[in-house]
Design a protein around this motif. Structure first.
Motif, PDB file in Angstrom:
ATOM      1  N   ILE A  49       0.841  -1.200   0.000  1.00 10.98           N
ATOM      2  CA  ILE A  49       0.000   0.000   0.000  1.00 10.98           C
ATOM      3  C   ILE A  49       0.875   1.248   0.000  1.00 10.98           C
ATOM      4  O   ILE A  49       1.806   1.375   0.804  1.00 10.98           O
ATOM      5  N   GLY A  50       0.585   2.142  -0.903  1.00 11.66           N
ATOM      6  CA  GLY A  50       1.309   3.417  -0.956  1.00 11.66           C
ATOM      7  C   GLY A  50       2.690   3.321  -1.566  1.00 11.66           C
ATOM      8  O   GLY A  50       3.404   4.309  -1.644  1.00 11.66           O
ATOM      9  N   PHE A  51       3.075   2.120  -2.005  1.00 11.91           N
ATOM     10  CA  PHE A  51       4.399   1.983  -2.622  1.00 11.91           C
ATOM     11  C   PHE A  51       4.255   1.826  -4.126  1.00 11.91           C
ATOM     12  O   PHE A  51       3.444   1.036  -4.604  1.00 11.91           O
ATOM     13  N   ARG A  52       5.072   2.584  -4.875  1.00 16.87           N
ATOM     14  CA  ARG A  52       5.028   2.464  -6.341  1.00 16.87           C
ATOM     15  C   ARG A  52       6.352   1.879  -6.808  1.00 16.87           C
ATOM     16  O   ARG A  52       7.407   2.442  -6.560  1.00 16.87           O
ATOM     17  N   PRO A  53       6.322   0.727  -7.466  1.00 14.51           N
ATOM     18  CA  PRO A  53       7.574   0.079  -7.902  1.00 14.51           C
ATOM     19  C   PRO A  53       8.309   0.950  -8.924  1.00 14.51           C
ATOM     20  O   PRO A  53       7.684   1.794  -9.572  1.00 14.51           O
ATOM     21  N   PRO A  54       9.607   0.726  -9.082  1.00 13.06           N
ATOM     22  CA  PRO A  54      10.373   1.490 -10.075  1.00 13.06           C
ATOM     23  C   PRO A  54       9.705   1.432 -11.449  1.00 13.06           C
ATOM     24  O   PRO A  54       9.282   0.363 -11.890  1.00 13.06           O
ATOM     25  N   ILE A  92      22.963  -6.248  -6.163  1.00 12.14           N
ATOM     26  CA  ILE A  92      22.047  -6.607  -7.246  1.00 12.14           C
ATOM     27  C   ILE A  92      21.013  -5.502  -7.388  1.00 12.14           C
ATOM     28  O   ILE A  92      20.580  -4.926  -6.397  1.00 12.14           O
ATOM     29  N   ASP A  93      20.622  -5.220  -8.636  1.00 14.29           N
ATOM     30  CA  ASP A  93      19.670  -4.138  -8.859  1.00 14.29           C
ATOM     31  C   ASP A  93      18.278  -4.608  -9.266  1.00 14.29           C
ATOM     32  O   ASP A  93      17.281  -4.021  -8.891  1.00 14.29           O
ATOM     33  N   VAL A  94      18.246  -5.668 -10.086  1.00 12.15           N
ATOM     34  CA  VAL A  94      16.950  -6.127 -10.581  1.00 12.15           C
ATOM     35  C   VAL A  94      16.834  -7.639 -10.363  1.00 12.15           C
ATOM     36  O   VAL A  94      17.749  -8.385 -10.721  1.00 12.15           O
ATOM     37  N   ASP A 121      12.161  -4.672   2.865  1.00 16.34           N
ATOM     38  CA  ASP A 121      12.607  -3.348   3.323  1.00 16.34           C
ATOM     39  C   ASP A 121      13.455  -2.678   2.244  1.00 16.34           C
ATOM     40  O   ASP A 121      13.308  -1.484   1.969  1.00 16.34           O
ATOM     41  N   VAL A 122      14.346  -3.456   1.649  1.00 16.66           N
ATOM     42  CA  VAL A 122      15.195  -2.917   0.583  1.00 16.66           C
ATOM     43  C   VAL A 122      14.329  -2.491  -0.601  1.00 16.66           C
ATOM     44  O   VAL A 122      14.549  -1.441  -1.212  1.00 16.66           O
ATOM     45  N   TYR A 123      13.336  -3.306  -0.875  1.00 15.00           N
ATOM     46  CA  TYR A 123      12.422  -3.026  -1.993  1.00 15.00           C
ATOM     47  C   TYR A 123      11.670  -1.718  -1.750  1.00 15.00           C
ATOM     48  O   TYR A 123      11.632  -0.844  -2.612  1.00 15.00           O
ATOM     49  N   ARG A 124      11.131  -1.614  -0.560  1.00  9.33           N
ATOM     50  CA  ARG A 124      10.331  -0.412  -0.259  1.00  9.33           C
ATOM     51  C   ARG A 124      11.211   0.837  -0.168  1.00  9.33           C
ATOM     52  O   ARG A 124      10.731   1.950  -0.337  1.00  9.33           O
ATOM     53  N   ALA A 125      12.488   0.655   0.093  1.00 10.75           N
ATOM     54  CA  ALA A 125      13.397   1.798   0.093  1.00 10.75           C
ATOM     55  C   ALA A 125      13.804   2.173  -1.329  1.00 10.75           C
ATOM     56  O   ALA A 125      14.560   3.116  -1.547  1.00 10.75           O
ATOM     57  N   ASN A 148      15.573   0.317  -3.494  1.00 12.55           N
ATOM     58  CA  ASN A 148      16.936  -0.066  -3.847  1.00 12.55           C
ATOM     59  C   ASN A 148      17.043  -1.349  -4.658  1.00 12.55           C
ATOM     60  O   ASN A 148      18.146  -1.817  -4.947  1.00 12.55           O
ATOM     61  N   VAL A 149      15.914  -1.926  -4.981  1.00 11.27           N
ATOM     62  CA  VAL A 149      15.943  -3.110  -5.848  1.00 11.27           C
ATOM     63  C   VAL A 149      14.604  -3.189  -6.572  1.00 11.27           C
ATOM     64  O   VAL A 149      13.577  -2.748  -6.039  1.00 11.27           O
ATOM     65  N   THR A 150      14.646  -3.680  -7.810  1.00 18.05           N
ATOM     66  CA  THR A 150      13.400  -3.937  -8.537  1.00 18.05           C
ATOM     67  C   THR A 150      13.083  -5.418  -8.426  1.00 18.05           C
ATOM     68  O   THR A 150      13.975  -6.249  -8.624  1.00 18.05           O
TER      69      THR A 150
END
Lengths: 312, 499
Positions: free
Chosen positions: B156-161, B295-297, B325-329, B331-333
């Protein structure tokens, strides 16, 4: 490269090598049994001892018959070093690191697994044993050869080869150690025709009875055979040759990663010992003591490598 | 020999090609729409050139080629695991060497519908995890989202890259007539099967190189490159220009492991397992022979539940603790994004026409299969009354497990299923038994019609790319409508003609 990938490559080739060595051992036993001039008769006990499998065997079987031993070494999945277990392990590792293998290498491995699985689906009839053992040698050679012919000479290939030579060194040392004890119960046997057969069987188990003749002038004798299998670096299954190759692989990794680890020092010290020793030095230390130390060092090197390159 | 002759019951002249062995495709025998033969016995335009070629082939040789193909698949290890089967832990998906052919114009119509649908799916996901306009507008009921396990509050409220939720989509399509295409389901989580699309084509090119010179078939082999580019295009903003991409697999015992390793290999990226990864300096990093590398993606083929033991299933050994947590920050797709399952849930599916219209402003180009939601009392009683004519599926099921095909079920099976339905109605949806179109397959007796479906693959990044082809699944048993590989289905190469 992932540490897990390095681990998979290393164990893929170790298992392939182990499967091949099991087949060679069994082949030797078969040869000894069929020439039957040995007196004691229990060539199978020594084969099992070389395979490091007497205890596990005795939990599964009572008698040292050809049928029991062959089944145990070839097909028994409760025996982690049986040919089938080894091939299975090699393939599992190969599947895990499939993206690191050339297609040809993977297919050779997968085909080895299919062909040998088929051949050993049911207990192998005694008459079929030579055919099955040949198939093991052929299929494992194909896997190794395909990798050799198609893999890029990168860190991946170095880990594959490390697996081969660490396992091979361990095997040669074990065969030599066990044979020395079992087949040479007393010094008075030296030089007898019985003794000659026993030494021949050692050479045979590493497919080197002809190479020996090309390399040494003298008839079979413990000193030359030990020299051949321990110190002669032209002999591809000798400890010295294995360590020449191990050293090469570790140098490649050092160059690729620009980083030396404990394993490099360990390998250097093992190799140094092999290159400065003469066979007289080895006998002075005691062949058994020398081999036991070697097997322990070889094992430690394997541990050092998995630590240095983060296998786990 | 004209195609019409194939329908005659005259004994075939000796020494002829395979079509003389074409099993009679009479209307009585095959009431479904056949994609190759029209009712009058002539060939449809899409198949015309292929059929001409096929007539000149020898049946024995064709059957030999089929065996060759199987040997190739086995040697290559293109296998899948069947859950619950101890014996054949690794099996081949049978491959049929008669291609399924789609004309250029049919394909254009299909792609318009698919593109519209994929846009709507992503817009729906973004809306559901943000403003929830569609719920406010009363177009779909709130409880469908609120009570749904596939809805992840963590999103909720998070938009992926890149604003993309479902990067790789497999839309299952069935056909019942010349112009009648239906979407059977949307696979917006981790659709599988693309490796079969590629291997099937590769095999066909090897077996019949001359065919591809005679007939202009649109290529599919660039899929891995397209996937790689598509994944790179949705890298996190902070990631370097050439981001490190990996494929995350549950491991070698997963039924689709072959595909995971195949795709990693073809894209030239690492295939990682959860145990290779950990959070390191605020990024996800993999353990290499030289230490940890960021790793980025992540193209993940691990289900939501197993992705992060800290956030979801604590028992999971397949995931990476802290990855959310990393995702929501940012820092990773993760592709596809966690929580996309809310869009391909079978109960949501029944609202897809409304969803498409709500977000695109246009009527859905591709039709939905009429669907009864058993959670609604009226529907439930209709479904119970007509169970023998319907297909009933679990809302969260996949792979054909736990589904009932009414017309093929025994009285006992129907009774048992009715009990399950009554016990948990909201767990099920029902659909009419569609008369799926048929395509010819090669059998020992010659060609014979079998029911098929189609899964085209769609890549979503800053653009939408639909690969011209897809996975055609075919029910190998005469008359069967179940095409799932876990239930004895096979696959075919799927040709989209360049016309």
């Amino acid at each position: 490269m992932l540490g897990r990938t390095a681990n998979g490559l290393f164990w893929m080739n170790r298992s392939i090598e182990r499967a091949e060595n099991m087949a060679r051992l069994l082949d030797t036993g078969l040869h000894m049994a069929s020439t039957r001039a040995m007196g004691s008769g229990d060539e199978w006990a020594s084969i099992l001892m070389s395979a490091g499998a007497e205890k596990a065997f005795s939990e599964r079987h009572d008698e040292h018959t050809l049928e029991n031993v062959a089944d145990f070494l070839l097909r028994d999945r409760t025996n982690p070093s049986s040919v089938l277990s080894s091939i299975e392990l090699a393939r599992t590792n190969g599947r895990m690191v499939r993206t690191a293998l050339t297609r040809d290498t993977w297919e050779a491995l997968n085909e080895a697994w299919m062909v040998l699985g088929d051949l050993m689906k049911k207990p192998v009839d005694q008459r079929d044993l030579p055919r099955v053992l040949n198939a093991v040698k052929r299929e494992t050679a194909l896997v190794r050869g395909t990798a050799h012919g198609t893999m890029l000479r990168s860190d991946k290939f170095s880990f594959l080869r490390l697996g081969t030579y660490l396992e091979r060194a361990d095997n040669t040392a074990r065969i030599l150690d066990v044979k020395y004890y079992v087949l040479l119960p007393s010094v008075k046997w030296v030089g007898s025709s019985l003794d000659n057969r026993q030494w021949e069987s050692i050479l045979r188990s590493v497919s080197a009875h002809r190479a020996y003749r090309w390399s040494y002038d003298s008839p079979y004798n413990p000193t030359d055979i030990s020299d051949f299998l321990i110190l002669n670096s032209r002999m591809p299954r000798s400890l010295s040759h294995c360590y020449k190759m191990i050293d090469e692989c570790l140098c490649e990794l050092d160059a690729a990663y620009d980083n030396r680890h404990d394993c490099h020092n360990k390998a250097d010290s093992i190799r140094a010992k092999l290159s400065v020793s003469s066979i007289d030095d080895v006998f002075e230390e005691g062949l058994h003591e020398f081999l036991v130390t070697f097997i322990r060092d070889n094992y430690q090197l394997s541990q050092d490598i998995s630590e240095a390159y983060r296998f786990y | 020999m004209a195609a019409a002759d194939i329908l005659s019951s005259e004994p075939a002249p000796s020494g002829r090609g395979i079509s003389s062995n074409f099993r009679r495709l009479s209307i009585k025998e095959n009431s479904a729409f056949d994609e190759m033969l029209k009712d009058d016995g002539s060939t449809t335009p899409a198949y015309a050139d292929y059929f001409k070629w096929m007539e000149a082939q020898n049946k024995g040789q064709m059957l030999q080629k089929a065996r060759d193909a199987e040997a190739v698949f086995r040697k290559t290890g293109i296998t899948f695991a069947v859950y619950g089967e101890q014996e054949a832990a690794e099996r081949l998906i049978p491959f049929d060497l008669v291609p399924r052919i789609i004309s250029g114009s049919e394909w254009r119509r299909l792609t318009q519908g698919i593109e519209q649908r994929v846009i709507a799916l992503n817009a729906f996901l973004d809306d559901i995890y943000h403003r929830q306009e569609i719920l406010k507008a009363g177009r779909i009921p709130l409880e469908l989202i609120a009570d749904n396990d596939a809805f992840l509050p963590e999103m909720i409220g998070f938009r992926p890259p890149g604003g993309v939720y479902t990067h790789i989509v497999g839309v299952d399509i069935v056909r019942t007539g010349p112009n009648d295409f239906f979407v059977l389901e949307d696979n917006a989580r981790t659709p599988s099967g693309v490796s079969y699309m590629l291997e099937n084509r590769e095999t066909m090119i090897q077996l019949f190189p001359e065919l591809f010179q005679q007939i202009s078939v649109r290529p599919v082999m660039n899929y891995p490159q397209a996937l790689r580019n598509s994944l790179r295009a949705v890298k996190p903003q902070s990631a370097p220009d050439s981001p490190r991409t990996v494929v995350l697999t549950p491991g070698i015992y997963n039924s689709a492991y072959f595909e995971h390793s195949f795709l990693a290999d073809q894209m030239g990226v690492e295939l990682v397992e959860g145990s290779d990864l950990r959070v390191h300096d605020g990024k996800i990093a993999m353990r290499t022979t030289e230490g940890y590398a960021p790793i980025d993606v992540i193209y993940r083929r691990v289900d939501d539940d197993y992705l992060d033991p800290l956030t979801f299933n604590p028992e999971s050994a397949l995931g990476v603790p802290g990855i959310m947590d990393v995702y929501r920050a940012g820092n990773v797709t993760i592709a596809n994004a966690p929580g996309t399952g809310i869009a391909d849930d079978k109960a949501i599916y029944s609202y897809m026409p409304e969803i498409v219209e709500f977000y695109t402003g246009n009527k859905a180009i591709l039709q939905n299969v009429p669907t009864w939601r058993c959670s609604e009392p009226d529907s439930l009683s209709y479904v119970l009354d007509n169970l023998a004519d319907l297909v009933v599926k679990e809302v969260h099921g996949s792979g054909g497990y736990g589904m009932l095909v009414g017309p093929a079920a025994s009285k006992r099976e129907l009774g048992a299923f009715a009990a399950k339905l009554k016990a948990r109605p909201s767990n099920y949806i029902a659909q009419p038994t569609l008369s799926l179109s048929t395509c010819p397959i090669l059998t020992k007796k010659g060609l014979a019609p079998r029911h098929v479906d189609l899964r085209p693959f769609v890549l979503v990044s800053d653009k939408i790319e639909i690969i011209p082809g897809g996975l055609t699944r075919v029910a190998l048993k005469a008359g069967s409508l179940v095409v799932n590989s876990s239930q004895g289905g096979g696959t075919k190469d799927t040709w989209v003609l360049d016309d």
